[in-house]
Design a protein around this motif. Sequence first.
Motif, PDB file in Angstrom:
ATOM      1  N   ARG A 138       0.810  -1.214   0.000  1.00 57.30           N
ATOM      2  CA  ARG A 138       0.000   0.000   0.000  1.00 57.30           C
ATOM      3  C   ARG A 138       0.847   1.269   0.000  1.00 57.30           C
ATOM      4  N   ASP A 139       2.181   1.094  -0.012  1.00 61.00           N
ATOM      5  CA  ASP A 139       3.059   2.270  -0.010  1.00 61.00           C
ATOM      6  C   ASP A 139       3.161   2.847  -1.423  1.00 61.00           C
ATOM      7  N   PRO A 140       3.046   4.184  -1.574  1.00 68.08           N
ATOM      8  CA  PRO A 140       3.048   4.784  -2.913  1.00 68.08           C
ATOM      9  C   PRO A 140       4.340   4.580  -3.682  1.00 68.08           C
ATOM     10  N   VAL A 141       5.449   4.377  -3.001  1.00 68.02           N
ATOM     11  CA  VAL A 141       6.730   4.148  -3.669  1.00 68.02           C
ATOM     12  C   VAL A 141       7.044   2.664  -3.772  1.00 68.02           C
ATOM     13  N   LEU A 142       6.812   1.914  -2.703  1.00 66.00           N
ATOM     14  CA  LEU A 142       7.276   0.528  -2.623  1.00 66.00           C
ATOM     15  C   LEU A 142       6.334  -0.490  -3.242  1.00 66.00           C
ATOM     16  N   HIS A 143       5.127  -0.089  -3.584  1.00 67.87           N
ATOM     17  CA  HIS A 143       4.142  -1.097  -4.013  1.00 67.87           C
ATOM     18  C   HIS A 143       4.529  -1.815  -5.298  1.00 67.87           C
ATOM     19  N   THR A 144       5.489  -1.239  -6.069  1.00 65.31           N
ATOM     20  CA  THR A 144       5.930  -1.900  -7.307  1.00 65.31           C
ATOM     21  C   THR A 144       7.233  -2.677  -7.126  1.00 65.31           C
ATOM     22  N   ASN A 145       7.766  -2.706  -5.911  1.00 67.22           N
ATOM     23  CA  ASN A 145       9.041  -3.380  -5.673  1.00 67.22           C
ATOM     24  C   ASN A 145       8.887  -4.886  -5.871  1.00 67.22           C
ATOM     25  N   HIS A 146       9.830  -5.493  -6.562  1.00 71.65           N
ATOM     26  CA  HIS A 146       9.745  -6.916  -6.888  1.00 71.65           C
ATOM     27  C   HIS A 146       9.911  -7.820  -5.660  1.00 71.65           C
ATOM     28  N   ALA A 147      10.367  -7.263  -4.547  1.00 68.23           N
ATOM     29  CA  ALA A 147      10.491  -8.071  -3.329  1.00 68.23           C
ATOM     30  C   ALA A 147       9.136  -8.560  -2.854  1.00 68.23           C
ATOM     31  N   ILE A 148       8.085  -7.844  -3.183  1.00 66.49           N
ATOM     32  CA  ILE A 148       6.733  -8.261  -2.783  1.00 66.49           C
ATOM     33  C   ILE A 148       6.373  -9.572  -3.466  1.00 66.49           C
ATOM     34  N   ARG A 149       6.615  -9.626  -4.755  1.00 74.23           N
ATOM     35  CA  ARG A 149       6.239 -10.805  -5.539  1.00 74.23           C
ATOM     36  C   ARG A 149       7.184 -11.976  -5.314  1.00 74.23           C
ATOM     37  N   ASP A 150       8.505 -11.714  -5.305  1.00 76.24           N
ATOM     38  CA  ASP A 150       9.485 -12.802  -5.312  1.00 76.24           C
ATOM     39  C   ASP A 150       9.974 -13.218  -3.927  1.00 76.24           C
ATOM     40  N   LEU A 151       9.983 -12.290  -2.988  1.00 74.08           N
ATOM     41  CA  LEU A 151      10.507 -12.602  -1.657  1.00 74.08           C
ATOM     42  C   LEU A 151       9.409 -12.724  -0.603  1.00 74.08           C
ATOM     43  N   GLY A 152       8.188 -12.365  -0.971  1.00 73.54           N
ATOM     44  CA  GLY A 152       7.083 -12.469  -0.029  1.00 73.54           C
ATOM     45  C   GLY A 152       7.023 -11.339   0.986  1.00 73.54           C
ATOM     46  N   VAL A 153       7.655 -10.201   0.678  1.00 72.11           N
ATOM     47  CA  VAL A 153       7.701  -9.098   1.635  1.00 72.11           C
ATOM     48  C   VAL A 153       6.340  -8.406   1.714  1.00 72.11           C
ATOM     49  N   VAL A 154       5.818  -8.245   2.932  1.00 71.72           N
ATOM     50  CA  VAL A 154       4.615  -7.451   3.162  1.00 71.72           C
ATOM     51  C   VAL A 154       4.917  -6.338   4.165  1.00 71.72           C
ATOM     52  N   ALA A 155       5.322  -6.710   5.375  1.00 72.96           N
ATOM     53  CA  ALA A 155       5.725  -5.706   6.364  1.00 72.96           C
ATOM     54  C   ALA A 155       7.248  -5.635   6.396  1.00 72.96           C
ATOM     55  N   TYR A 156       7.793  -4.414   6.505  1.00 70.57           N
ATOM     56  CA  TYR A 156       9.249  -4.224   6.446  1.00 70.57           C
ATOM     57  C   TYR A 156       9.686  -3.230   7.514  1.00 70.57           C
ATOM     58  N   ALA A 157      10.794  -3.556   8.206  1.00 69.09           N
ATOM     59  CA  ALA A 157      11.458  -2.604   9.103  1.00 69.09           C
ATOM     60  C   ALA A 157      12.954  -2.768   8.912  1.00 69.09           C
ATOM     61  N   GLY A 158      13.649  -1.675   8.648  1.00 74.45           N
ATOM     62  CA  GLY A 158      15.090  -1.740   8.416  1.00 74.45           C
ATOM     63  C   GLY A 158      15.825  -0.631   9.143  1.00 74.45           C
ATOM     64  N   SER A 159      16.966  -0.982   9.745  1.00 74.99           N
ATOM     65  CA  SER A 159      17.795  -0.006  10.454  1.00 74.99           C
ATOM     66  C   SER A 159      19.145   0.091   9.754  1.00 74.99           C
ATOM     67  N   PRO A 160      19.714   1.296   9.631  1.00 76.07           N
ATOM     68  CA  PRO A 160      20.983   1.462   8.901  1.00 76.07           C
ATOM     69  C   PRO A 160      22.130   0.704   9.549  1.00 76.07           C
ATOM     70  N   LEU A 161      23.015   0.180   8.704  1.00 79.85           N
ATOM     71  CA  LEU A 161      24.259  -0.436   9.148  1.00 79.85           C
ATOM     72  C   LEU A 161      25.413   0.492   8.805  1.00 79.85           C
ATOM     73  N   LEU A 162      26.207   0.857   9.808  1.00 77.43           N
ATOM     74  CA  LEU A 162      27.371   1.702   9.580  1.00 77.43           C
ATOM     75  C   LEU A 162      28.593   0.842   9.340  1.00 77.43           C
ATOM     76  N   GLY A 163      29.429   1.281   8.379  1.00 75.89           N
ATOM     77  CA  GLY A 163      30.670   0.588   8.073  1.00 75.89           C
ATOM     78  C   GLY A 163      31.842   1.533   8.146  1.00 75.89           C
ATOM     79  N   PRO A 164      32.956   1.183   7.508  1.00 75.56           N
ATOM     80  CA  PRO A 164      34.151   2.024   7.547  1.00 75.56           C
ATOM     81  C   PRO A 164      33.847   3.467   7.142  1.00 75.56           C
TER      82      PRO A 164
END
Length: 455
Positions: free
Chosen positions: A101-127
């Motif tokens: 239902r997200d205006p940007v993410l609704h076309t992301n292929h992760a929905i169809r191929d990975l089964g993603v519905v609810a998502y929460a992500g936190s940044p990972l810091l590197g060098p």
Amino acid sequence: MIDVVNAAAVVRDVARLHAVVATGLHAQPTPWCDRLAELASRILQVPIVLLVLVERSRQIMPGSVGLPEPWQRRRETPLTHSICQYVVGSGRLLAVADVRRDPVLHTNHAIRDLGVVAYAGSPLLGPGNQVVGALCAIDVKPRTWTEAELSTLHRLAARCATRLGVPADARPAGRDSGGALWKPTFPPALTLDRRPPAAGGTGELALAGRWNGEPVTAIVRTADSPGALRRFRRRAEIAVAMRRDPPRVPVEEHRWHDDRVLVVTRAVGEPLHQPPGRRPRLGGADWAAVVRTAALLSTWQPPAEDARRWTVDYTAWIDRHERAGRLTPDEAGRLTTLLHRCERDRTFAHGDLTLRNVIRLPSRRLALTGFADGGMYLAGLDLAALAHMAPDAAGRRAVLQRAVDADIVEPFAVNLLLRAAGQAALARPGASADRLAGLLRARHDALRLLRDLGV
């Protein structure tokens, strides 16, 4: 609103891409990454968790649990399947209850191929403090993420910083942030004795003195690293809390502090520890008194807010010992499994208990000093420390029996093996045969407990 244009620019930033390469991670399973993903999956109760690094045209997943095939085996997807790229683009935590239902993410292929519905992500810091990817939790049905869940995800992502090469922001000891020589400011009520300072812990000095005529110790922080400041503040917080609600064991009492100086009562008594280089040889009554004192300290409960702030990160502790080669991958995995069973079983502990911290007061009671590492640990940490110092097999059995009687065998086993790993790090080349034999015996005891517990 997700800024697609900015995300694309950030993802392709040359410095950021160099930081991704510098992590040394690839599109293949990495044991510590997989363990972190499994831990997050259990804690958050989600079917899919990914530790993702975002490259120029793909995302790789060195840590993954729950992905459908062939993605779990491949450990990579094109950016058409990436929601983590938008976490990288903003550098902020992203939580979406239903990406369909997200205006940007609704076309992301992760929905169809990975089964993603609810998502929460936190940044990972590197060098270079670059955002190299994200730790994300995924559900296959709509889900409203709670503040507690997002906070947990953020803390788990923060654990990756050291493994991904984020440097410690340490400043030279004994200088302020501008590089000028630093001199402590003492309160008027404090007068210092004319005697050389003693070591008061890592990056600290201890000065004897008097507070309005009462014997005290002024502990002075000389190191300016974030870790030294954090330890010093905790020590001061604990001293304040213990004065407000004292435990059943006599301890140092707070008099005054700022961010550089802590003044506490100087416990006057007879030290129990032996001269340097000698193993402790306490009699039966003395040993029983030390064990009883450690057990009594663990019954003290600080205020809830302090308890949360002092909670020790055991996953990072296990991870650190594994990276240093003091735990095998199998041992680290078994400890992580057992940790999940008893994570909530926390009590207050001294944190670095040795016989140097125990004194006998004129009243013949035992008192404890030095709480720089005090905090909320898995139950039985101080007992595990004493198990390593036990004078003989009977002393070790007495400690174990105390853990059995208190029904804390599982957390005690975790602490015992971690203590053995930590002591191995401190063992110097050429250590005595008794010292090495003691370390091997403690490790053997800990591994036997793990086997007995079915881990």
